[in-house]
Write a protein that holds these residues in place. Sequence first.
Motif, PDB file in Angstrom:
ATOM      1  N   GLU A 187     -39.609  41.860   4.766  1.00 39.53           N
ATOM      2  CA  GLU A 187     -40.430  42.936   4.212  1.00 39.53           C
ATOM      3  C   GLU A 187     -40.813  42.690   2.758  1.00 39.53           C
ATOM      4  OE1 GLU A 187     -40.297  47.816   3.590  1.00 39.53           O
ATOM      5  OE2 GLU A 187     -38.823  46.800   4.857  1.00 39.53           O
ATOM      6  N   VAL A 188     -39.874  42.192   1.975  1.00 33.69           N
ATOM      7  CA  VAL A 188     -40.109  42.057   0.534  1.00 33.69           C
ATOM      8  C   VAL A 188     -40.743  40.713   0.173  1.00 33.69           C
ATOM      9  CG1 VAL A 188     -39.003  41.984  -1.734  1.00 33.69           C
ATOM     10  CG2 VAL A 188     -38.239  43.645  -0.017  1.00 33.69           C
TER      11      VAL A 188
ATOM     12  N   PRO B 107     -22.040  43.256  -2.350  1.00 31.97           N
ATOM     13  CA  PRO B 107     -23.087  44.289  -2.310  1.00 31.97           C
ATOM     14  C   PRO B 107     -23.636  44.583  -0.915  1.00 31.97           C
ATOM     15  CG  PRO B 107     -23.415  42.831  -4.176  1.00 31.97           C
ATOM     16  CD  PRO B 107     -22.336  42.211  -3.343  1.00 31.97           C
ATOM     17  N   LEU B 108     -23.734  43.581  -0.049  1.00 32.13           N
ATOM     18  CA  LEU B 108     -24.269  43.828   1.293  1.00 32.13           C
ATOM     19  C   LEU B 108     -23.351  44.763   2.078  1.00 32.13           C
ATOM     20  CD1 LEU B 108     -25.469  40.226   2.272  1.00 32.13           C
ATOM     21  CD2 LEU B 108     -26.768  42.055   1.149  1.00 32.13           C
ATOM     22  N   GLN B 109     -22.062  44.704   1.796  1.00 32.66           N
ATOM     23  CA  GLN B 109     -21.128  45.600   2.474  1.00 32.66           C
ATOM     24  C   GLN B 109     -21.204  47.000   1.879  1.00 32.66           C
ATOM     25  OE1 GLN B 109     -17.250  43.709   2.558  1.00 32.66           O
ATOM     26  NE2 GLN B 109     -18.015  41.972   3.756  1.00 32.66           N
ATOM     27  N   ILE B 110     -21.526  47.087   0.600  1.00 30.31           N
ATOM     28  CA  ILE B 110     -21.761  48.409  -0.003  1.00 30.31           C
ATOM     29  C   ILE B 110     -22.942  49.077   0.694  1.00 30.31           C
ATOM     30  CG2 ILE B 110     -22.455  49.632  -2.107  1.00 30.31           C
ATOM     31  CD1 ILE B 110     -21.060  47.431  -3.710  1.00 30.31           C
ATOM     32  N   LEU B 111     -23.979  48.270   0.994  1.00 31.53           N
ATOM     33  CA  LEU B 111     -25.187  48.794   1.630  1.00 31.53           C
ATOM     34  C   LEU B 111     -25.014  49.019   3.127  1.00 31.53           C
ATOM     35  CD1 LEU B 111     -27.770  46.475  -0.154  1.00 31.53           C
ATOM     36  CD2 LEU B 111     -27.429  48.915  -0.580  1.00 31.53           C
ATOM     37  N   GLY B 112     -23.997  48.404   3.725  1.00 34.03           N
ATOM     38  CA  GLY B 112     -23.801  48.526   5.165  1.00 34.03           C
ATOM     39  C   GLY B 112     -24.700  47.621   5.978  1.00 34.03           C
ATOM     40  N   TRP B 113     -25.167  46.537   5.374  1.00 27.02           N
ATOM     41  CA  TRP B 113     -26.130  45.660   6.048  1.00 27.02           C
ATOM     42  C   TRP B 113     -25.455  44.625   6.931  1.00 27.02           C
ATOM     43  CZ3 TRP B 113     -30.154  44.167   1.700  1.00 27.02           C
ATOM     44  CH2 TRP B 113     -30.940  45.298   1.420  1.00 27.02           C
ATOM     45  N   MET B 114     -26.012  44.461   8.124  1.00 27.24           N
ATOM     46  CA  MET B 114     -25.662  43.372   9.022  1.00 27.24           C
ATOM     47  C   MET B 114     -26.665  42.240   8.809  1.00 27.24           C
ATOM     48  SD  MET B 114     -22.991  44.452  10.821  1.00 27.24           S
ATOM     49  CE  MET B 114     -22.962  43.624  12.408  1.00 27.24           C
ATOM     50  N   ARG B 115     -26.470  41.122   9.540  1.00 26.70           N
ATOM     51  CA  ARG B 115     -27.381  39.984   9.389  1.00 26.70           C
ATOM     52  C   ARG B 115     -28.829  40.378   9.679  1.00 26.70           C
ATOM     53  NH1 ARG B 115     -27.007  34.372   9.411  1.00 26.70           N
ATOM     54  NH2 ARG B 115     -25.161  34.838   8.174  1.00 26.70           N
ATOM     55  N   ALA B 116     -29.039  41.169  10.731  1.00 29.34           N
ATOM     56  CA  ALA B 116     -30.404  41.576  11.082  1.00 29.34           C
ATOM     57  C   ALA B 116     -31.054  42.364   9.952  1.00 29.34           C
ATOM     58  CB  ALA B 116     -30.399  42.395  12.368  1.00 29.34           C
ATOM     59  N   ASP B 117     -30.280  43.213   9.264  1.00 29.91           N
ATOM     60  CA  ASP B 117     -30.821  43.978   8.131  1.00 29.91           C
ATOM     61  C   ASP B 117     -31.232  43.037   6.998  1.00 29.91           C
ATOM     62  OD1 ASP B 117     -30.237  46.621   9.238  1.00 29.91           O
ATOM     63  OD2 ASP B 117     -28.143  46.107   8.885  1.00 29.91           O
ATOM     64  N   CYS B 118     -30.431  41.982   6.793  1.00 30.35           N
ATOM     65  CA  CYS B 118     -30.743  41.018   5.740  1.00 30.35           C
ATOM     66  C   CYS B 118     -32.054  40.297   6.047  1.00 30.35           C
ATOM     67  CB  CYS B 118     -29.601  40.010   5.604  1.00 30.35           C
ATOM     68  SG  CYS B 118     -28.061  40.732   5.000  1.00 30.35           S
ATOM     69  N   ILE B 119     -32.223  39.912   7.306  1.00 30.48           N
ATOM     70  CA  ILE B 119     -33.460  39.242   7.710  1.00 30.48           C
ATOM     71  C   ILE B 119     -34.649  40.176   7.518  1.00 30.48           C
ATOM     72  CG2 ILE B 119     -34.702  38.256   9.677  1.00 30.48           C
ATOM     73  CD1 ILE B 119     -31.915  37.378  10.747  1.00 30.48           C
ATOM     74  N   ASP B 120     -34.468  41.441   7.900  1.00 34.13           N
ATOM     75  CA  ASP B 120     -35.567  42.408   7.797  1.00 34.13           C
ATOM     76  C   ASP B 120     -35.980  42.638   6.346  1.00 34.13           C
ATOM     77  OD1 ASP B 120     -35.679  42.706  10.526  1.00 34.13           O
ATOM     78  OD2 ASP B 120     -34.442  44.528  10.576  1.00 34.13           O
ATOM     79  N   ILE B 121     -35.004  42.743   5.439  1.00 33.43           N
ATOM     80  CA  ILE B 121     -35.353  43.030   4.043  1.00 33.43           C
ATOM     81  C   ILE B 121     -36.041  41.836   3.401  1.00 33.43           C
ATOM     82  CG2 ILE B 121     -33.241  42.278   2.854  1.00 33.43           C
ATOM     83  CD1 ILE B 121     -35.070  45.607   2.278  1.00 33.43           C
ATOM     84  N   ILE B 122     -35.605  40.622   3.738  1.00 34.62           N
ATOM     85  CA  ILE B 122     -36.270  39.431   3.211  1.00 34.62           C
ATOM     86  C   ILE B 122     -37.701  39.379   3.721  1.00 34.62           C
ATOM     87  CG2 ILE B 122     -36.294  36.911   3.185  1.00 34.62           C
ATOM     88  CD1 ILE B 122     -33.217  37.019   3.553  1.00 34.62           C
TER      89      ILE B 122
END
Length: 334
Positions: free
Chosen positions: A201-202, A184-199
Amino acid sequence: MPLTHRQRHQLRAKLGDRLLAVCYGVGVDSTALLVALKLAGLRPRIITCADLNAEKRLTLDHLDQMQRILAQWGWPPVSMCRKKTLPGTGYDDLFGNCIANQTLPSLAFGMKSCSSKWKRIPQDQLIKGVKSGPNAAEPHPIWIEARRTGQRILKLIGYDCSPADIRRSRNLPEADADFDYEYPLQILGWMRADCIDIITEVLGADHVPVKSACFFCPATKQWELFWLAAHEPDLLERALFLERNALTGRHSRFDEVEFGASWEEMVRSADRFPSSNTTVGLGRNFAWNQWARINDVVDDAFRVKRGAADRARFLIMSDRLRGDDNARDARCVA
């Protein structure tokens, strides 16, 4: 809203109406995967995690945090599984396996059988069940439903869009006899930094985990070794013992005649350790014991130094060597 309308639609189009099973590694990517599913309104039927009895304390703390979050969401808890060995084997985890066989984890030799044996297979068995043997168990309801309805279970893996994870996912099959696979992370186009940001934020910055890995993982970077020396010296000492046990044991390839000194003597000197393209230790091309000696991390008996000044030095070195591509996790602070 952390997910765009397009991203939510992409996830639901790919994953909706499927029997979803999340493979949870308790790290940044797999935690971001859970958050993404929640934001997309998708609920897994099972979340599996392999217990290797080798995780860092902060990883176990994060697992406890996520169990509480999942309960708040009304989701199933993380189902822990662990490979059980036959009676009389003499060990019941990967560390013990390496000690008994006087060897290093297979990743030190460029292979991944340790991951398959101690992680993937136990998680598959948790879903499918096992008819006999020390791991005997009934199948999970998701497997029973899949057999009854003819549906296929979709396993979700937390690989992001980094070049390394893209390579990993491309080298894996889209399906096997039992499961389909999606990232799913590749479907979203997320890199590691995006993963850190979403965690962040949420869930909050305090829910961004450290990298999940065995404390003796050959993929460990030198900045992480300094971090381990500062925060969990007992674990580093166990890893150093594992390496010495392997490289001085019955499989040792370090002949005193060939190298001019014993392995024990070589690790104490930066200029005498052999240069080699083959595995020379847990670091694959370097020995952790030698690293610890030449960086003054251990004393003459290979015990990790625990003084306040030493710990402060380890933290400084860890921070200095950490690159921008590493997670902004709890290891950034003392």
